[in-house]
Design an enzyme around this catalytic site. Structure first.
Site, PDB file in Angstrom:
ATOM      1  CB  CYS A 409       0.488  -4.472  -1.592  1.00 39.50           C
ATOM      2  SG  CYS A 409      -0.404  -2.812  -1.459  1.00 39.50           S
ATOM      3  CB  ALA A 410      -1.777  -5.417   2.863  1.00 38.47           C
TER       4      ALA A 410
END
Length: 448
Positions: A409-410
Site C-alpha cells: 500500500c502506501a
C-alpha cells in the site's frame, strides 16, 4: 468565552465545549461522552445546551444521551426527521447560554439541513461550522447519495458566503470535520486552528470566484468513503444510547477455537510485525492505532459477531473506538501469546519484506498487488501491478490472480490488513511493509 477542543484523531473529528466560565454548550459530541463530562467538570461549568450541526454520517453521536443524562436542551434542526424529543432550532434563531449568544445559521451543503453556530461573548466571536467550511476545504457533498452531490456542492459555495455575512474575519473557526475524516473533500490544510479571515484568503471555497469551476473540482475530488457510514445516520436519527465501554470477561480457548473453526471474525490487535511472524490461523490483522476504526469499520460486516484478540489495554481502547461507529460490545480473548490463547488452533505466518527484497526475489509471473485507493494507483504505481483497493478486497477475492502475491500500500498499514485477509483465505502472500515513496529508489519500475 473559552473553547475546549475534544479531539478524536481516530476518526479525524473534533467536538467542542464552549463556555463563559459558568455555563456551557457542547457541539457535535462523540459517543463516548465521559471525555466531555470530564472537560466540563474540570472547567467547573454546567452544560445547559447540546447542539448538533447535522445528523452525522461518520460517527454515532453522544449528544442525545448527554442531553438526557444532564438535563440539557438538545438542539437539532427542526427540519431533521428524528424519532426522539429534541429542542428544534432553525435558521436565524438565537438563544442564550449564560453570557453567550448562540445563533443558528443554515449552511446546507454537507447535508440538506446542516446548521452552523455563531457564538458571541462581548467582542469575541466563534463559528462552529461542522461539515461546512473546514480548514482549507469543505465537507463532502455525496453522503446522502451521488444524485445530491452537485446540488449540495452549489449549496456549500453559497453557505460559505452566508457564514462570511454572519461573522467577522477575526472570528475563530471550529469545524467538526477536516482532521483526517473522510467527510472532508478537497485540499484540507492540516492546520490545527484558523479564523474565518484566514479561510477567506486560503480556502478554495472562497478563493475560487467561479462557482461552476468550484463545483466541478469538488465533484472530481470525491473518492470512496467507508461503508460503515451507511449505518451512522439511521442510528443518530433514532437517538443512540450510552455505550458499555467495559472489557468483557475473556473467552476461554475452547470458545475461541470454535469461533475460528466457524470462520467468524476474530481480529488480532497486535503490531503487524508480530502478527506476520506468528498468528492464529483464521484471524485477521488490524493493528490497533489511529487507522484501526476506519478500516475495521469499512471491512467488517455489521451483521456478524466480532471478537477482539490482544492485550487488555488494546482491547479497552478498541472497544471505545468501535463504539463511536456503532460496533458495541465485542467479545474478547485477552493476551498476546497465540499458542496459549487457543492451543488447538494451528499457527500461520508469512514473510514481511521491504522493497529491496522485492527487487531481489520477485519472480516473473508473481503478482504485485496494490491495495491503495484507485486514485492513488492512477497517480503513481509499479508497472504491471494489479490494483484492488483494500475496501473492495473481500468482495473481489475471485479477481485476485493465482500464485504468490506481493502485497503493498502506501505505508504498510493497509497492506498488513490485506495480507492477513489473503492468508486467512488460504493464499500465498508476501507482505511488503514499506513506504511506497521508496519503491523507485529501491529499483522498482514506477509509472505515473
Amino acid at each position: 468565552m473559552e473553547v475546549i477542543v475534544i479531539e478524536t484523531p481516530q476518526l479525524g473529528d473534533r467536538s467542542y465545549l464552549v463556555h463563559d466560565g459558568r455555563y456551557g454548550l457542547v457541539i457535535d459530541a462523540q459517543r463516548d461522552i465521559d471525555r466531555i463530562e470530564s472537560a466540563a467538570q474540570e472547567a467547573g461549568v454546567a452544560v445547559t445546551h447540546v447542539a448538533e450541526t447535522h445528523v452525522h454520517n461518520d460517527y454515532v453521536t453522544g449528544g442525545f444521551v448527554y442531553a438526557q443524562k444532564h438535563g440539557a436542551s438538545y438542539l437539532v434542526n427542526a427540519a431533521d426527521k428524528v424519532s426522539f424529543e429534541r429542542t428544534p432550532i432553525a435558521d436565524g434563531e438565537t438563544l442564550r447560554v449564560g453570557e453567550l449568544t448562540v445563533k443558528a445559521v443554515a449552511t446546507p451543503g454537507h447535508t440538506h439541513n446542516h446548521l452552523s453556530f455563531v457564538v458571541e461573548h462581548g467582542e469575541q466571536q466563534a463559528v462552529f461550522s461542522g461539515g461546512s467550511v473546514l480548514y482549507g476545504s469543505v465537507g463532502r457533498t455525496d453522503l446522502l447519495g451521488r444524485e445530491h452531490a452537485v446540488g449540495l456542492a452549489h449549496d456549500q459555495y453559497a453557505s460559505a458566503r452566508r457564514l462570511a455575512d454572519e461573522a467577522g474575519a477575526a472570528a475563530a473557526l471550529y469545524p467538526t470535520h477536516g482532521f483526517g475524516s473522510f467527510c472532508s473533500v478537497g485540499p484540507a490544510s492540516g492546520a490545527g486552528a484558523s479564523t474565518l479571515g484566514e479561510q477567506f484568503a486560503t480556502n478554495h471555497v472562497y478563493t475560487d470566484r467561479d462557482e461552476e469551476h468550484f463545483v466541478a473540482e469538488l465533484i472530481a475530488n470525491l473518492t470512496a468513503y467507508p461503508s460503515y457510514y451507511a449505518h451512522m445516520s439511521p442510528l443518530n436519527s433514532a437517538g443512540p444510547g450510552e455505550p458499555d465501554l467495559s472489557v468483557p470477561e475473556p473467552l476461554d480457548p475452547q470458545e475461541l477455537t470454535a469461533r475460528l473453526d466457524a470462520g467468524e471474525w476474530v481480529v488480532d490487535l497486535r503490531n503487524r510485525v508480530a502478527y506476520a511472524s506468528e498468528h492464529l490461523k483464521g484471524t485477521a490483522s488490524f493493528e490497533y492505532g489511529d487507522h484501526f476504526t476506519t478500516y475495521l469499520g469499512w471491512l467488517f460486516p455489521y451483521d456478524r459477531k466480532l471478537t477482539l484478540v490482544g492485550s487488555r489495554d488494546d482491547v479497552a481502547h478498541a472497544i471505545r473506538d468501535l463504539s463511536r461507529i456503532g460496533l458495541d460490545s465485542p467479545d474478547a480473548a485477552l493476551g498476546e501469546d497465540a499458542r496459549r490463547l487457543a492451543p488447538d488452533v494451528p499457527l500461520s505466518s508469512y514473510p514481511r519484506v521491504g522493497w529491496e527484497t522485492v527487487v531481489a526475489e520477485h519472480q516473473a509471473g508473481e503478482t504485485i498487488l496494490d491495495v491503495r485507493r484507485a486514485e492513488e494507483f492512477k497517480a503513481s504505481r509499479i508497472e504491471g501491478a494489479v490494483n484492488i483497493p483494500i475496501h473492495e478486497l473481500l468482495s473481489r477475492l475471485d479477481e485476485v490472480p493465482a500464485g504468490k502475491l506481493w502485497v503493498h500500500c502506501a505505508s504498510g498499514y493497509r497492506a498488513g490488513i490485506a495480507a492477513s485477509l489473503l492468508d486467512r483465505a488460504g493464499r500465498d502472500v508476501v507482505y511488503i511493509d514499506d513506504s511506497f515513496s521508496r519503491a523507485a529508489a529501491a529499483g522498482l519500475p514506477v509509472a505515473s
